[in-house]
Design an enzyme around this catalytic site. Structure first.
Site, PDB file in Angstrom:
ATOM      1  N   GLU A  66       0.855  -1.183   0.000  1.00 34.63           N
ATOM      2  CA  GLU A  66       0.000   0.000   0.000  1.00 34.63           C
ATOM      3  C   GLU A  66       0.887   1.228   0.000  1.00 34.63           C
ATOM      4  O   GLU A  66       1.949   1.243   0.637  1.00 34.63           O
ATOM      5  CB  GLU A  66      -0.916   0.034   1.222  1.00 34.63           C
ATOM      6  CG  GLU A  66      -1.782   1.296   1.262  1.00 34.63           C
ATOM      7  CD  GLU A  66      -2.755   1.338   2.436  1.00 34.63           C
ATOM      8  OE1 GLU A  66      -3.588   2.257   2.471  1.00 34.63           O
ATOM      9  OE2 GLU A  66      -2.679   0.459   3.301  1.00 34.63           O
ATOM     10  N   CYS A 275      -6.415   1.375   2.835  1.00 33.20           N
ATOM     11  CA  CYS A 275      -7.355   2.482   3.017  1.00 33.20           C
ATOM     12  C   CYS A 275      -7.500   3.365   1.790  1.00 33.20           C
ATOM     13  O   CYS A 275      -8.565   3.928   1.554  1.00 33.20           O
ATOM     14  CB  CYS A 275      -6.931   3.318   4.222  1.00 33.20           C
ATOM     15  SG  CYS A 275      -7.350   2.549   5.793  1.00 33.20           S
ATOM     16  N   ASN A 406     -12.474  -3.135   1.282  1.00 28.48           N
ATOM     17  CA  ASN A 406     -11.396  -3.187   2.262  1.00 28.48           C
ATOM     18  C   ASN A 406     -11.878  -2.625   3.594  1.00 28.48           C
ATOM     19  O   ASN A 406     -12.175  -1.439   3.698  1.00 28.48           O
ATOM     20  CB  ASN A 406     -10.199  -2.352   1.765  1.00 28.48           C
ATOM     21  CG  ASN A 406      -9.102  -2.250   2.814  1.00 28.48           C
ATOM     22  OD1 ASN A 406      -8.367  -3.204   3.049  1.00 28.48           O
ATOM     23  ND2 ASN A 406      -8.986  -1.086   3.449  1.00 28.48           N
ATOM     24  N   GLU A 407     -11.997  -3.474   4.583  1.00 30.64           N
ATOM     25  CA  GLU A 407     -12.260  -3.051   5.969  1.00 30.64           C
ATOM     26  C   GLU A 407     -13.510  -2.181   6.137  1.00 30.64           C
ATOM     27  O   GLU A 407     -13.508  -1.238   6.923  1.00 30.64           O
ATOM     28  CB  GLU A 407     -11.059  -2.295   6.523  1.00 30.64           C
ATOM     29  CG  GLU A 407      -9.825  -3.140   6.682  1.00 30.64           C
ATOM     30  CD  GLU A 407      -8.692  -2.391   7.346  1.00 30.64           C
ATOM     31  OE1 GLU A 407      -8.872  -1.210   7.691  1.00 30.64           O
ATOM     32  OE2 GLU A 407      -7.620  -2.989   7.521  1.00 30.64           O
TER      33      GLU A 407
END
Length: 855
Positions: A66, A275, A406-407
């Site tokens: 990332e 993120c 994602n999350e």
């Protein structure tokens, strides 16, 4: 990536960089190296070679990339010029301007104006700003020059003597005879390379290039581009690349970083986040009124680099997309890893937690995802396969796995959208595995709901993320033993123990033995984050650290590398004795704290289980019975209460009482006065790094969580949603009995838990390497005592050699690898006297891989 979901309450305290004490490996038959361990504990390992455990996929261990901690620009992406296209903006970081990293420079009396403009003269619609030099023409001949110098990243542009560096710039001029440009690389007054001369000709954008050969080594270079004469010259995409990139690729990767990742031999590469995948706007790039803070959308990142737009990176800086999807696929292929991209699901995570309700936008993102699969796998006759071929890769990349989302903290909203992606992908590309996720934590309401949805829908694979204390990893080795063997498989996409000390790496290694033991459930696993610029990191821990001139692996890098390079093909059934341990009651003093909140406390009392008073303070006097443990905050007694009045201070812990207290009731009154959160009520306090606290109104006044701190690192034991009102007085009670804790707020029970897990420091797993015919005995000893271990391989095992190959990581638990000192590194040796049964003493604080040749 994890983002801010693990609030600052859960970050580990900063590590002290201590010198590692690592014993030299001088191996006697059947024994570990001599060392000054304080104690020896006896263990046994019994191996059943006929007991075939689960097969281990080649792709089990991989890496998660990332762009956090400046991992791309200024990191893995080898470009040396910062803000090369003058696109930096306060929207990326409030300290930025279009001339960040640039400085006007002039010589020989030249004058004029230097400014960044955004008008119809731009390079293209996706690269909107450029540098305009208006030259007055009054300089002293050829020495009269005006332009700009770039400082690169951090200390400056790093070059090595004898190495070649490829320069390029897009330019146009209104001068019919052209405008001479000079390109210089300097460190102060020292000329690092012979200047490069080019002449810009014509009032249309043209790319000019050349090569600079470094005469000297420097980590603080400056690249100056200046023009002489008169008139107007425009510059954009000023670039300097080392010729020696990974595999020599243009627009390539920084070699030392790419090689360190490749040395892990990862089975997969998950990219681009994290993120930044699913935060910000999900709208497309549409000039001129585009949203700078956009989710990562792959189509923005392919094609010529000068046509790729920029983005405001979630982690607080600018993102150029010079390193894009094509480069990710190419790198995965180069290192033999399965490419595993992640696409946004139109539900933001990482603290934003917003679902975008726009059917047309959802359809567009689904189509973009189908186009991505075509870009990776389609024939050159397909539109996106043709695009891939135009970029230099006619052969398909062979994409097999793709993750959506994602999350997300909104499981129902996420899963509704995930289902639409999944249906479309499986209808057109049934061979592609579509991966879901379970939110940002290892447990809790979001986790449970997400898993229920995934199980009910028979999703193929679920991505779990968690960042926890070393204690948690030692306590949860059996996490996946109880998972449904017929349910969705697990992709452990992000995990780490919250620091970079060797003790953290030991806890992670112990946990990895449980991952391998459950290789039929845990199909993929990757530590995170991967890279961090030591000068500007948003998150700790990280696997690989770097600055402009050097890179080094953390202790966790060394353990990951050891596991990833010695996986084996199949688990062999084995059992080990445990560490003799007793789990006594929770003992400790009590405490009060706040986090970014002003609060008042009153009527604090501690009463034993039989009703005897242990402590009472109504603050009618002073605060002499309280000790300031955290050293922050502004505590004072006024109006008969204990006030912490600094609403900006974080962790203001004060403590009172006896660390030997057990079986007690802590009662108090608490009133929030101002600030972002609520109260922190501590109990079981041993010292500043070892305690429990009830965090009421934490995480932006949204949750109530009990956290356990061991060695400064925290783990969550119980949580529920909670909001604390300002100006209201709450009655708080914490009841401690043995290892059971019950929580009360305003007389109502708010939950209970029993902290009864054992942090087992001795863990092992055995696998078989079919190619070499070896059993790989992997042992982690994460304690102060060495482990004298009787190893029984079974009487029917044919031992082909009495000599085993050993690889050992050993050191002080607080040891940290740095640029100048790497105390945690592998040591190779041999062990004589190996038979069907033999004894070996595993050193304290060590990871040992023993490869035993069998017939």
């Amino acid at each position: 990536m994890h983002g801010q979901k693990k609030s600052r309450h859960r970050l580990a305290v900063a590590s002290a960089v201590l010198a590692g004490l690592t014993a030299a490996l001088v191996v006697a038959p059947g024994e570990a190296p001599a060392a000054a361990e304080a104690a020896v504990t006896d263990y046994s390992i019994s191996v059943d070679p006929a007991g075939a455990g689960p097969a281990i996929d080649d792709s089990m261990y991989g890496v998660f990339y990332e762009d956090i901690n400046h991992a791309a620009d200024g990191g893995l992406y080898a470009e040396l010029v910062q803000n090369r296209s003058f696109e930096y903006d306060p929207a990326d970081n409030r300290s930025y301007t279009p001339l960040t990293a640039w400085k006007e420079t002039a010589s020989g009396g030249a004058t004029g104006t230097v400014r960044v403009v955004d008008d119809s003269g731009r390079l293209n619609e996706r690269n909107r700003r450029y540098l305009r030099l208006d030259l007055d023409g009054n300089g002293d001949g050829d020495s009269g020059r005006l332009g700009v110098a770039n400082s690169g990243y951090n200390a400056g542009i790093a070059v090595r003597a004898g190495e070649k560096y490829d320069f390029s710039v897009w330019a146009r001029t209104d001068q019919t005879r052209g405008t001479p440009l000079s390109v210089e690389l300097r460190d102060g007054e020292t000329q690092l390379a012979r200047p490069l001369r080019v002449t810009a000709r014509g009032d249309r954008w043209t790319k000019y290039s050349g090569t600079l050969t470094a005469r000297a080594t420097s980590g603080a270079g400056r690249l100056a581009v200046t023009a002489s004469g008169s008139g107007t010259v425009r510059l954009d995409m000023v670039s300097l690349f080392p010729r020696d990139t990974y595999k020599g690729r243009p627009n390539g990767l920084r070699k030392d970083l790419a090689e360190k990742i490749a040395a892990l031999k990862p089975g997969f590469l998950r990219f681009p986040g994290g993120c930044l995948v699913n935060t910000g706007s999900h709208e497309a790039y549409e000039a001129p009124d585009f949203e700078r803070k956009r989710s990562y959308q792959w189509k923005d990142t392919v094609g010529p680099v000068e046509q790729r737009p920029v983005n405001a990176n979630f982690w607080g800086y600018n993102q150029t997309y010079g390193l894009g999807y094509y480069e990710y696929f190419q790198y995965a292929e180069d290192i033999g890893a399965m490419a595993l991209p992640v696409v946004p699901a139109l539900v933001t995570g990482c603290g934003q937690n917003k679902a975008t309700d726009d059917p047309e936008l959802l359809r567009r993102h689904i189509q973009d995802t189908l186009d991505l699969i075509e870009f990776a796998n389609g024939p050159v006759s397909s539109p996106w396969g043709k695009k891939r071929a135009q970029m230099g890769h006619p052969k398909p990349f062979g994409l097999t796995h793709l993750e959506v989302g994602n999350e997300e903290n909104l499981p129902d909203q996420f899963f509704t959208r995930f289902t639409e992606f999944r249906k479309a992908i499986e209808a057109k590309y049934p061979a592609v595995t579509v991966i879901s996720n379970s939110g940002p934590d290892d447990s809790g309401a979001t986790f449970d709901r997400a898993w229920q949805l995934n199980r009910d829908a028979k999703v193929a694979m679920v991505d779990e993320h968690y960042y926890n204390s070393p204690q948690w990893f030692l306590e949860n080795n059996e996490r996946y033993d109880a998972y449904d063997r017929k349910g969705p498989k697990v992709f452990l996409g992000e995990y780490a123990s919250l620091d970079n000390r060797f003790s953290n790496a030991l806890a992670e290694a112990a946990y990895m033995t449980g991952l391998e033991r459950n290789a039929d459930v845990v199909k993929l696993a990757s530590y995170a984050p991967l890279l961090a610029d030591t000068n500007d990191a948003q998150w700790r821990p990280n696997m690989i650290w770097f600055d402009n001139t050097a890179s080094w692996g953390s202790a966790s890098y060394e353990t990951q590398k050891l596991f990833m390079n010695n996986v084996g093909d199949q688990v062999v059934r084995s059992q080990a004795s445990g560490t003799p341990a007793t789990s006594g009651p929770i003992t400790g003093a009590v405490g009060l704290s706040t986090w970014a909140t002003a609060a008042a406390y009153d009527d604090v009392s501690v009463t034993s289980a039989d009703g005897a008073s242990l402590f009472a303070d109504d603050f009618s006097g002073d605060d002499s019975r309280w000790t300031r443990a955290a050293g922050t905050g502004s505590w004072s007694v006024k109006d008969g209460a204990y006030h912490q009045s600094d609403a900006a201070a974080e962790n203001t812990l004060v403590t009172a009482g006896d660390p030997a207290w057990r079986d007690y009731d802590l009662k108090l009154k608490a009133t929030k006065q101002s600030g972002k959160e609520g109260f922190l009520i501590a109990f079981g306090v041993k010292d500043t790094g070892n305690y429990y606290w009830w965090n009421l109104g934490g995480w932006g006044n949204t949750r109530s969580v009990v956290e356990k701190a061991v060695g400064g690192a925290k783990q969550t034991l119980i949580e529920r949603g909670t909001t604390i009102e300002s100006g209201r007085t709450y009655d708080v009670k914490v009841q401690v009995r043995g290892r059971q804790v019950t929580l009360f707020l305003d007389g109502k029970e708010r939950g209970s838990f029993t902290d009864d897990k054992t942090a087992e420091p001795f863990r092992q797993v055995v696998t078989r390497d079919k190619a070499t015919g070896e059993l790989i005995v992997k042992v982690v000893n994460a304690q102060d005592a060495s482990a004298r271990t009787k190893i029984d391989l079974g009487r029917d095992t044919a031992i082909a050699s009495s000599t085993a190959r050993l690889t050992t990581l050993q050191g002080a638990p607080d040891a940290v690898n740095t640029a100048t000192d790497q105390p945690i590194r592998p040591r190779s040796s041999t062990l004589e006297g190996v038979g069907n049964t033999f004894t070996y003493t595993f050193p304290a604080h060590s990871v040992t891989f023993m490869r035993i040749k069998t017939g």
